[in-house]
Design a protein around this motif. Structure first.
Motif, PDB file in Angstrom:
ATOM      1  N   GLY A  68       0.829  -1.204   0.000  1.00 13.54           N
ATOM      2  CA  GLY A  68       0.000   0.000   0.000  1.00 13.54           C
ATOM      3  C   GLY A  68       0.854   1.241   0.000  1.00 13.54           C
ATOM      4  O   GLY A  68       2.036   1.194   0.330  1.00 13.54           O
ATOM      5  N   GLY A  69       0.231   2.342  -0.425  1.00 14.73           N
ATOM      6  CA  GLY A  69       0.908   3.629  -0.364  1.00 14.73           C
ATOM      7  C   GLY A  69       1.431   4.096  -1.707  1.00 14.73           C
ATOM      8  O   GLY A  69       1.258   3.428  -2.735  1.00 14.73           O
ATOM      9  N   ASP A  70       2.053   5.262  -1.696  1.00 18.95           N
ATOM     10  CA  ASP A  70       2.562   5.904  -2.917  1.00 18.95           C
ATOM     11  C   ASP A  70       3.952   6.460  -2.677  1.00 18.95           C
ATOM     12  O   ASP A  70       4.262   6.884  -1.570  1.00 18.95           O
ATOM     13  N   VAL A  71       4.740   6.464  -3.767  1.00 17.24           N
ATOM     14  CA  VAL A  71       6.042   7.135  -3.730  1.00 17.24           C
ATOM     15  C   VAL A  71       6.125   7.984  -4.997  1.00 17.24           C
ATOM     16  O   VAL A  71       6.004   7.449  -6.107  1.00 17.24           O
ATOM     17  N   HIS A  72       6.268   9.282  -4.834  1.00 17.51           N
ATOM     18  CA  HIS A  72       6.316  10.181  -5.996  1.00 17.51           C
ATOM     19  C   HIS A  72       7.625  10.949  -6.038  1.00 17.51           C
ATOM     20  O   HIS A  72       8.107  11.440  -5.018  1.00 17.51           O
ATOM     21  N   ASP A  83       5.213   8.626 -10.623  1.00 21.65           N
ATOM     22  CA  ASP A  83       4.728   7.611  -9.682  1.00 21.65           C
ATOM     23  C   ASP A  83       5.704   6.428  -9.729  1.00 21.65           C
ATOM     24  O   ASP A  83       5.618   5.572 -10.604  1.00 21.65           O
ATOM     25  N   ILE A  84       6.644   6.393  -8.808  1.00 19.83           N
ATOM     26  CA  ILE A  84       7.735   5.400  -8.873  1.00 19.83           C
ATOM     27  C   ILE A  84       7.203   3.976  -8.805  1.00 19.83           C
ATOM     28  O   ILE A  84       7.719   3.072  -9.474  1.00 19.83           O
ATOM     29  N   LEU A  85       6.149   3.768  -8.030  1.00 16.31           N
ATOM     30  CA  LEU A  85       5.650   2.394  -7.865  1.00 16.31           C
ATOM     31  C   LEU A  85       4.970   1.883  -9.137  1.00 16.31           C
ATOM     32  O   LEU A  85       4.719   0.685  -9.261  1.00 16.31           O
ATOM     33  N   SER A  86       4.665   2.774 -10.085  1.00 16.13           N
ATOM     34  CA  SER A  86       4.006   2.329 -11.321  1.00 16.13           C
ATOM     35  C   SER A  86       4.946   2.291 -12.522  1.00 16.13           C
ATOM     36  O   SER A  86       4.502   2.026 -13.642  1.00 16.13           O
ATOM     37  N   LEU A  87       6.226   2.584 -12.334  1.00 12.98           N
ATOM     38  CA  LEU A  87       7.140   2.606 -13.486  1.00 12.98           C
ATOM     39  C   LEU A  87       7.306   1.200 -14.062  1.00 12.98           C
ATOM     40  O   LEU A  87       7.376   0.219 -13.321  1.00 12.98           O
ATOM     41  N   THR A  88       7.397   1.106 -15.380  1.00  9.59           N
ATOM     42  CA  THR A  88       7.661  -0.182 -16.028  1.00  9.59           C
ATOM     43  C   THR A  88       9.143  -0.518 -15.817  1.00  9.59           C
ATOM     44  O   THR A  88       9.942   0.380 -15.512  1.00  9.59           O
ATOM     45  N   PRO A  89       9.538  -1.783 -16.013  1.00  9.14           N
ATOM     46  CA  PRO A  89      10.959  -2.124 -15.825  1.00  9.14           C
ATOM     47  C   PRO A  89      11.894  -1.243 -16.647  1.00  9.14           C
ATOM     48  O   PRO A  89      12.954  -0.825 -16.159  1.00  9.14           O
TER      49      PRO A  89
END
Ligand code: SF4
Length: 329
Positions: A68-72, A83-89
């Motif tokens: 859970g949570g977000d890192v921007h 949105d670091i947690l959503s970056l593709t490889p």
């Protein structure tokens, strides 16, 4: 220092394992790194400091999982936060080193013993700056080595020909190779003697002033952070229990755990403090105490402490510091 955020972490949770065997390693972490700031992260082993570094950089390996949570990441000059947690490889590969780099625990031993410093520094440039010519890479490697206070003629050296402090500085040079905006350092100087630790940190702060990157510096030695950080966040049992300016934490720690940490390390500067340590041991993740996780070790525990978790909030309205302790709420 400007108050503009460069990295914001909100509500971050990390578990190790799932289902009945799962344990929570990070709980509701809210933390902001400001541009140009050195943010110190302190706490005993097992408090979650390194897990936080691995989660933020997406380097957590199984069974660690962000639940859970977000890192921007906020780019200089504005625009949509990343949105670091959503970056593709692929996006992540470009993001690491260029925008954010990390120096790990024991990094000075992770230099390849059969390659010269030159080859290892230029490797980073070859991988991330494919258009750079060989002569430009060598010039940049020389520049980086000089930047961290090592003579450029040591480029031809192998790691075993350098002292521990020099190897650590080579790792810092490598982390700065692509001019990242953020450098995360996870106990980078723990294996070095106290004089060398301070030399390296002094160099890091000097470089930060020249190159204006931001630093998250992780260590269990709060006395180092008091000297070199702008702000300090203290972790215990996977939570942040106090955060404030370094001078405020030193002068007036509000959380009994922060106070205990301050009395566990001798200060090299300033008035002498009596060393008392903290009784007991840090909690195991699978047996986290109820309420305030510090209550079994806290000499000031009282009625609500074992029952309810105190929120991280300013002790007095309008203060630019936060503490999670029933004594202040
Ligand atoms: Fe001690 Fe209670 Fe504060 Fe926890 S909440 S640090 S147990 S006084």
């Amino acid at each position: 220092m400007t108050a503009e955020p460069i990295l914001t972490i909100s509500g971050l949770n990390v578990d190790y394992g799932t289902g009945a065997n799962g344990v929570r390693a990070l709980r509701d972490i809210d933390l902001t790194l400001h541009r140009g700031e050195v943010l110190g992260l302190a706490g005993e082993s097992g408090s979650g400091k390194s897990t936080l570094a691995y989660a933020v950089t997406r380097l957590l390996s199984p069974p660690g999982v962000i639940t859970g949570g977000d890192v921007h990441y906020h780019r200089p000059g504005g625009g949509e936060p990343v949105d670091i947690l959503s970056l593709t490889p692929d996006e992540l590969r470009a993001f690491r080193w260029q925008e954010l780099s990390i120096v790990f625990q024991g990094a000075m031993n992770s230099l390849n013993p059969v390659h010269t410093v030159h080859s290892q520094l230029t490797d980073v440039l070859t991988a991330h700056r494919p258009g750079m010519r060989a002569a430009e890479r060598t010039a940049r490697a020389e520049e980086l080595l000089t930047l961290v206070g090592i003579s450029a003629d040591r480029l031809a050296a192998y790691p075993h020909q350098l002292s521990g402090g020099m190897r650590q500085r080579v790792m810092i040079a490598m982390a700065l190779a692509l001019e990242p905006e953020i450098v995360i350092m996870d106990e980078p100087t723990t294996a070095l003697d106290v004089v060398m630790q301070r030399q390296i940190l002094r160099k890091l702060v000097e470089l930060r002033e020249r190159l204006s990157f931001s630093v998250v510096f992780i260590t269990h030695d709060i006395s180092l952070l008091i000297e070199f950080s702008d702000r300090i966040a203290i972790m215990y049992g996977g939570r942040i229990v106090e955060q404030a300016g370094a001078a405020e934490i030193y002068r007036d720690p509000r959380h009994p755990y922060s106070d205990g940490l301050l009395h566990s390390f001798p200060a090299l500067h300033g008035p002498r403090r009596e060393l008392t340590g903290i009784p007991g041991s840090p909690p195991h993740l699978s047996a986290m105490p109820t309420g305030c996780a510090f209550h079994p070790r806290c000499g000031k525990a009282f009625e609500p402490c074992a029952e309810r978790v105190p929120a991280l909030a300013p002790p007095d309205a309008g203060q630019d510091r936060e503490v999670a302790c029933w004594l202040h709420h």
